[in-house]
Structures are given as C-alpha cells and as structure tokens.
Design a protein around this motif. Structure first.
Motif, PDB file in Angstrom:
ATOM      1  N   LEU A  26      -5.442  -7.842  -1.727  1.00 15.75           N
ATOM      2  CA  LEU A  26      -4.067  -7.762  -2.206  1.00 15.75           C
ATOM      3  C   LEU A  26      -3.657  -9.051  -2.909  1.00 15.75           C
ATOM      4  CD1 LEU A  26      -2.426  -5.960   0.831  1.00 15.75           C
ATOM      5  CD2 LEU A  26      -2.497  -5.071  -1.498  1.00 15.75           C
ATOM      6  N   ALA A  27      -3.989 -10.183  -2.309  1.00 16.87           N
ATOM      7  CA  ALA A  27      -3.600 -11.474  -2.888  1.00 16.87           C
ATOM      8  C   ALA A  27      -4.174 -11.649  -4.283  1.00 16.87           C
ATOM      9  CB  ALA A  27      -4.037 -12.610  -1.968  1.00 16.87           C
ATOM     10  N   ASP A  28      -5.422 -11.279  -4.462  1.00 11.73           N
ATOM     11  CA  ASP A  28      -6.053 -11.400  -5.777  1.00 11.73           C
ATOM     12  C   ASP A  28      -5.419 -10.474  -6.808  1.00 11.73           C
ATOM     13  OD1 ASP A  28      -7.783 -13.308  -4.780  1.00 11.73           O
ATOM     14  OD2 ASP A  28      -9.485 -11.932  -4.590  1.00 11.73           O
ATOM     15  N   ALA A  29      -4.786  -9.404  -6.331  1.00  9.63           N
ATOM     16  CA  ALA A  29      -4.181  -8.412  -7.224  1.00  9.63           C
ATOM     17  C   ALA A  29      -2.697  -8.660  -7.486  1.00  9.63           C
ATOM     18  CB  ALA A  29      -4.369  -7.008  -6.642  1.00  9.63           C
ATOM     19  N   GLY A  30      -2.135  -9.713  -6.885  1.00 11.18           N
ATOM     20  CA  GLY A  30      -0.728 -10.017  -7.142  1.00 11.18           C
ATOM     21  C   GLY A  30       0.227  -9.605  -6.043  1.00 11.18           C
ATOM     22  N   TRP A  31      -0.292  -9.391  -4.848  1.00 12.92           N
ATOM     23  CA  TRP A  31       0.523  -8.983  -3.703  1.00 12.92           C
ATOM     24  C   TRP A  31       0.335  -9.983  -2.559  1.00 12.92           C
ATOM     25  CZ3 TRP A  31       3.619  -4.939  -4.640  1.00 12.92           C
ATOM     26  CH2 TRP A  31       3.229  -3.987  -5.581  1.00 12.92           C
ATOM     27  N   ARG A  32       1.339 -10.095  -1.718  1.00 16.17           N
ATOM     28  CA  ARG A  32       1.225 -10.847  -0.467  1.00 16.17           C
ATOM     29  C   ARG A  32       1.405  -9.873   0.692  1.00 16.17           C
ATOM     30  NH1 ARG A  32       5.799 -13.158  -0.294  1.00 16.17           N
ATOM     31  NH2 ARG A  32       6.598 -12.106   1.532  1.00 16.17           N
ATOM     32  N   LEU A  33       0.397  -9.763   1.544  1.00 11.49           N
ATOM     33  CA  LEU A  33       0.497  -8.878   2.700  1.00 11.49           C
ATOM     34  C   LEU A  33       1.607  -9.386   3.607  1.00 11.49           C
ATOM     35  CD1 LEU A  33      -0.641  -6.423   4.218  1.00 11.49           C
ATOM     36  CD2 LEU A  33      -2.244  -7.984   5.346  1.00 11.49           C
ATOM     37  N   ASP A  34       2.561  -8.528   3.901  1.00 10.09           N
ATOM     38  CA  ASP A  34       3.736  -8.902   4.688  1.00 10.09           C
ATOM     39  C   ASP A  34       3.583  -8.452   6.139  1.00 10.09           C
ATOM     40  OD1 ASP A  34       6.299  -9.954   5.119  1.00 10.09           O
ATOM     41  OD2 ASP A  34       7.274  -8.062   4.609  1.00 10.09           O
ATOM     42  N   THR A  35       3.316  -7.170   6.348  1.00 10.52           N
ATOM     43  CA  THR A  35       3.083  -6.665   7.704  1.00 10.52           C
ATOM     44  C   THR A  35       1.893  -5.710   7.680  1.00 10.52           C
ATOM     45  OG1 THR A  35       4.582  -4.763   7.495  1.00 10.52           O
ATOM     46  CG2 THR A  35       5.539  -6.824   8.325  1.00 10.52           C
ATOM     47  N   TYR A  36       1.204  -5.658   8.806  1.00 11.49           N
ATOM     48  CA  TYR A  36      -0.008  -4.843   8.917  1.00 11.49           C
ATOM     49  C   TYR A  36       0.030  -4.130  10.258  1.00 11.49           C
ATOM     50  CZ  TYR A  36      -5.014  -3.702   9.008  1.00 11.49           C
ATOM     51  OH  TYR A  36      -6.216  -3.056   9.060  1.00 11.49           O
ATOM     52  N   THR A  37      -0.013  -2.804  10.227  1.00 11.65           N
ATOM     53  CA  THR A  37      -0.015  -1.983  11.429  1.00 11.65           C
ATOM     54  C   THR A  37      -1.191  -1.022  11.362  1.00 11.65           C
ATOM     55  OG1 THR A  37       2.411  -2.047  11.472  1.00 11.65           O
ATOM     56  CG2 THR A  37       1.333  -0.361  12.824  1.00 11.65           C
ATOM     57  N   ASP A  38      -2.028  -1.046  12.382  1.00 10.33           N
ATOM     58  CA  ASP A  38      -3.170  -0.137  12.455  1.00 10.33           C
ATOM     59  C   ASP A  38      -3.253   0.383  13.881  1.00 10.33           C
ATOM     60  OD1 ASP A  38      -5.474   1.301  12.049  1.00 10.33           O
ATOM     61  OD2 ASP A  38      -6.785  -0.442  11.910  1.00 10.33           O
ATOM     62  N   GLU A  39      -2.577   1.504  14.107  1.00 13.73           N
ATOM     63  CA  GLU A  39      -2.525   2.155  15.415  1.00 13.73           C
ATOM     64  C   GLU A  39      -3.091   3.552  15.269  1.00 13.73           C
ATOM     65  OE1 GLU A  39       1.681   2.152  15.780  1.00 13.73           O
ATOM     66  OE2 GLU A  39       1.800   0.057  16.426  1.00 13.73           O
ATOM     67  N   ASP A  40      -3.409   4.200  16.371  1.00 12.77           N
ATOM     68  CA  ASP A  40      -3.920   5.569  16.270  1.00 12.77           C
ATOM     69  C   ASP A  40      -2.949   6.475  15.526  1.00 12.77           C
ATOM     70  OD1 ASP A  40      -6.311   5.040  17.467  1.00 12.77           O
ATOM     71  OD2 ASP A  40      -5.796   5.923  19.399  1.00 12.77           O
ATOM     72  N   SER A  41      -1.644   6.228  15.696  1.00 11.20           N
ATOM     73  CA  SER A  41      -0.642   7.117  15.116  1.00 11.20           C
ATOM     74  C   SER A  41      -0.331   6.831  13.651  1.00 11.20           C
ATOM     75  CB  SER A  41       0.656   7.034  15.924  1.00 11.20           C
ATOM     76  OG  SER A  41       1.144   5.700  15.909  1.00 11.20           O
ATOM     77  N   ARG A  42      -0.741   5.660  13.141  1.00  9.69           N
ATOM     78  CA  ARG A  42      -0.517   5.391  11.715  1.00  9.69           C
ATOM     79  C   ARG A  42      -1.153   4.081  11.280  1.00  9.69           C
ATOM     80  NH1 ARG A  42       5.405   3.396   9.877  1.00  9.69           N
ATOM     81  NH2 ARG A  42       5.686   1.633  11.249  1.00  9.69           N
ATOM     82  N   PHE A  43      -1.398   4.043   9.969  1.00 17.17           N
ATOM     83  CA  PHE A  43      -1.814   2.824   9.288  1.00 17.17           C
ATOM     84  C   PHE A  43      -0.731   2.511   8.257  1.00 17.17           C
ATOM     85  CE2 PHE A  43      -3.510   0.678   5.623  1.00 17.17           C
ATOM     86  CZ  PHE A  43      -4.237  -0.359   6.186  1.00 17.17           C
ATOM     87  N   LEU A  44      -0.236   1.286   8.268  1.00 14.96           N
ATOM     88  CA  LEU A  44       0.771   0.904   7.272  1.00 14.96           C
ATOM     89  C   LEU A  44       0.631  -0.579   6.967  1.00 14.96           C
ATOM     90  CD1 LEU A  44       3.200   1.711   5.507  1.00 14.96           C
ATOM     91  CD2 LEU A  44       4.671   1.076   7.426  1.00 14.96           C
ATOM     92  N   ALA A  45       0.283  -0.883   5.746  1.00 14.34           N
ATOM     93  CA  ALA A  45       0.256  -2.257   5.255  1.00 14.34           C
ATOM     94  C   ALA A  45       1.360  -2.392   4.209  1.00 14.34           C
ATOM     95  CB  ALA A  45      -1.093  -2.592   4.636  1.00 14.34           C
ATOM     96  N   LEU A  46       2.301  -3.295   4.457  1.00  9.69           N
ATOM     97  CA  LEU A  46       3.387  -3.538   3.536  1.00  9.69           C
ATOM     98  C   LEU A  46       3.155  -4.873   2.845  1.00  9.69           C
ATOM     99  CD1 LEU A  46       6.405  -2.464   5.758  1.00  9.69           C
ATOM    100  CD2 LEU A  46       5.471  -1.236   3.801  1.00  9.69           C
ATOM    101  N   ALA A  47       3.257  -4.863   1.527  1.00  7.83           N
ATOM    102  CA  ALA A  47       3.015  -6.073   0.735  1.00  7.83           C
ATOM    103  C   ALA A  47       4.166  -6.307  -0.228  1.00  7.83           C
ATOM    104  CB  ALA A  47       1.700  -5.940  -0.030  1.00  7.83           C
ATOM    105  N   VAL A  48       4.325  -7.564  -0.631  1.00  9.61           N
ATOM    106  CA  VAL A  48       5.379  -7.979  -1.555  1.00  9.61           C
ATOM    107  C   VAL A  48       4.732  -8.470  -2.840  1.00  9.61           C
ATOM    108  CG1 VAL A  48       7.293  -9.577  -1.926  1.00  9.61           C
ATOM    109  CG2 VAL A  48       6.901  -8.609   0.349  1.00  9.61           C
ATOM    110  N   ARG A  49       5.289  -8.071  -3.966  1.00  6.82           N
ATOM    111  CA  ARG A  49       4.801  -8.487  -5.284  1.00  6.82           C
ATOM    112  C   ARG A  49       5.115  -9.953  -5.482  1.00  6.82           C
ATOM    113  NH1 ARG A  49       2.529  -9.871  -9.384  1.00  6.82           N
ATOM    114  NH2 ARG A  49       2.658  -8.829 -11.406  1.00  6.82           N
ATOM    115  N   THR A  50       4.101 -10.741  -5.725  1.00  6.77           N
ATOM    116  CA  THR A  50       4.310 -12.164  -5.957  1.00  6.77           C
ATOM    117  C   THR A  50       4.758 -12.396  -7.391  1.00  6.77           C
ATOM    118  OG1 THR A  50       1.959 -12.430  -6.402  1.00  6.77           O
ATOM    119  CG2 THR A  50       2.699 -12.857  -4.157  1.00  6.77           C
ATOM    120  N   GLY A  51       5.235 -13.624  -7.674  1.00  9.42           N
ATOM    121  CA  GLY A  51       5.816 -13.922  -8.982  1.00  9.42           C
ATOM    122  C   GLY A  51       4.820 -13.883 -10.103  1.00  9.42           C
TER     123      GLY A  51
END
Length: 199
Positions: A174-199
C-alpha cells in the motif's frame, strides 16, 4: 495483460448468475465495512471490482442522494447480475478494469474493494491506480466478508504469510502505491484493511 484480464473474466463469468445465492448472509458485513469507511453525505465513492453490486446500496446510503456512487467491474456477466438484482439504482455501473479506470485523477473521496486484491493481475499497479483516482486524504477499504484463515480453510489450504493480505505484505504494498495503512482487522468474521491516500 489481456490474458490476465481474460483469466479473471473466465473465473467470474460462469459464477455470476449464482454468486449472490452462494453468499446470502454477507449483507450485514458489507454494510458494517462501508460504515467503517467513514463516508459523508455528498461524498463520491467507487466500488472497485463491484461484482454483483452487493456494496452499492450501503454505499448509496452512506453518501445519500447528493453523493456519487460508481461500481466498476471487469466481467459483463457480473454487471448483468447486478442490474437484475436492481443494484443499478444505487449507483452508476461501469464495465471497466480496476487497473485502468476511466476517471480523472483525484475525482473520488474513497474506494471500496471487496475481494479485489487477490484478483488483480498486478496488485501494485492496481493499488496505484486506485490511489490515482482518490484525493489526498481520501480512503480505501480492502474488505472480505470472512478473514484470511477462514477463507483458506474454505478452500482447503493453509494460511500463508505470502498472502498479499497478510499485514506485513500489505502495508508496504500500500505504501508503495500511495496509501498509508490505517487499521487492519483479520478475524474469522471479516477482513478489513483501511488505508488513507497520502499526499
């Protein structure tokens, strides 16, 4: 590149008609992930690799009637299924490759992508393209309605740290692509990675 895209279409085309019936209970998980994306009324959002459009109603609800909701999908049969399900009423559907979007730079506030990253022929390029169309400070949600371990078990394989969605691989990608990983959740019930667009 065309062969890679054909491979994706060949995978999804025969599955399109029954896709929603295979996963009938995923709606609340999609809605919760959209809530976590933090969209505001009047915002603009793309569902990249929207499939049958299961996220579109929740995205429309989040941005309201004045917002913009787009669904981009590479496989015509999936878009047809989205239209049959009435999800075209929630947003504009585009037959488009998520790696080459027909959108201007910085046009969007956010991108929602369910299950997309594992189907991108070139993940780094695909994530860079998603960054291109999002304004600085905008957000990306990489979502799956079940976690990595549960998905691996469903497919009869072991969980691997080589998985692109493993945090130690995903954050630098993500960082190389212009994003900053903000939160990362990997549980049996869901996967969710939230990222913010860097400048």
């Amino acid at each position: 590149m065309a062969d890679d895209l054909t491979h994706v279409q060949d995978f999804f085309t025969p599955r399109a008609a029954n896709w929603d019936s295979r996963f009938p209970d995923d709606g609340p998980a999609y809605a919760a992930a959209v809530d976590d994306l933090g969209l505001r009324p009047g915002g603009s959002v793309l569902d990249a690799g929207c499939g049958t459009g299961r996220a579109l109603p929740a995205l429309r609800s989040a941005v309201g009637p004045t917002g913009t909701v787009l669904g981009a999908e590479l496989t015509p049969a999936m878009l047809d299924a989205a239209l049959r399900a009435g999800r075209g009423a929630s947003g504009a559907l585009l037959l488009a490759d998520a790696g080459r979007l027909p959108l201007r730079a910085g046009a969007l506030d956010a991108v929602f992508a369910a299950g997309l990253i594992s189907h991108l022929p070139h993940p780094a390029r695909g994530l860079s393209e998603l960054a291109r169309v999002v304004r600085p400070g905008g957000r990306l949600a990489l979502f799956h309605p079940i976690g990595r371990a549960a998905l691996a078990a469903r497919h009869g394989r072991d969980l691997s740290d080589d998985d692109l969605r493993a945090e130690q691989r995903l954050a630098p990608l993500l960082a190389d692509a212009g994003w900053r990983l903000d939160t990362y959740t990997d549980e049996d019930s869901r996967f969710l990675a939230l990222a913010v667009r860097t400048g």
